[in-house]
Scaffold this motif. Structure first.
Motif: not given
Length: 214
Positions: A67-70, A127-143, A150-154
């Motif tokens: 639910s939190i990720l959604s 590095r992921i933030a760099d990729i996002a910036a090149a696409r004109g995007n921002e990033i969330t925090l990491r989870y 979020w179940d560890i089985c995922q």
């Protein structure tokens, strides 16, 4: 590597005065750790098809359930799935120290290893933030699986996405990673014009004493 973070991993409160012998040992183990770590990270960019609480459906029909990720990812178009590790040699050295009865030294080196993999994850996030910036995007925090609801089985879904990453990091039937000093997770990418993507899910959490609260 941040010495204060190593102390935190060892369980020292931030306000507690440093023990001279422990402080010196941390310096020595950080120096040794640089010869033992083999940093590696892998990431895959995956499109989000649709979000319906508690499921985030990705391309190819793979589903993340939380639910939190959604809530976090409903404003994103893609996720970056990542795994980062420092390799097996540091933990092998920790096991050797423990077997020889050098428990404190082993515990300090293990804490240094935890800080080292944290640095590796931060590098991956940059590095992921760099990729996002090149696409004109921002990033969330990491989870990561196992956090919040979020179940560890995922972990299995993430490793299914990353495919070839198992050459460096393997997943057990219990969803534990080898090498042990490894972390997997996701970061959302999206347009931040109407929503602040970096808002923390911790803002809605009632557990105020959580050690990983952001």
């Amino acid at each position: 590597m941040d010495r204060q973070e190593v102390l935190r991993f060892l369980g020292y409160p931030a306000e507690r005065p440093r023990n001279g012998s422990v402080s010196s040992m941390i310096d020595n183990e950080i120096a040794e750790a640089y010869s033992l770590i083999d940093p590696f990270y892998h990431r895959s960019l995956v499109a989000i098809e649709h979000v319906r609480d508690p499921e985030v459906t990705l391309e190819d029909g793979l589903v993340l359930t939380s639910s939190i990720l959604s809530r976090i990812l409903c404003h994103c178009s893609h996720i970056a799935v990542f795994v980062a590790t420092i390799g097996p040699r540091l933990e092998e050295r920790v096991t050797e120290l423990m077997s020889d009865g050098e428990m404190l030294k082993g515990a300090v080196l293990d804490a240094v290893g935890s800080e080292a993999v944290e640095r590796a994850i931060c590098h991956a996030q940059d590095r992921i933030a760099d990729i996002a910036a090149a696409r004109g995007n921002e990033i969330t925090l990491r989870y990561s699986p196992g956090y919040c609801d979020w179940d560890i089985c995922q972990q299995r879904v993430l490793f299914q996405i990353m495919d070839s990453a198992q050459a460096e990091v393997c997943l057990s039937d219990e969803c534990l990673m080898t090498p042990r000093k490894s972390v997997s997770g996701i970061i959302g990418l999206g347009d931040c014009e109407t929503y602040q993507l970096s808002l923390s899910a911790c803002l809605d959490c009632t557990r105020k004493d959580c050690p990983i609260r952001r």
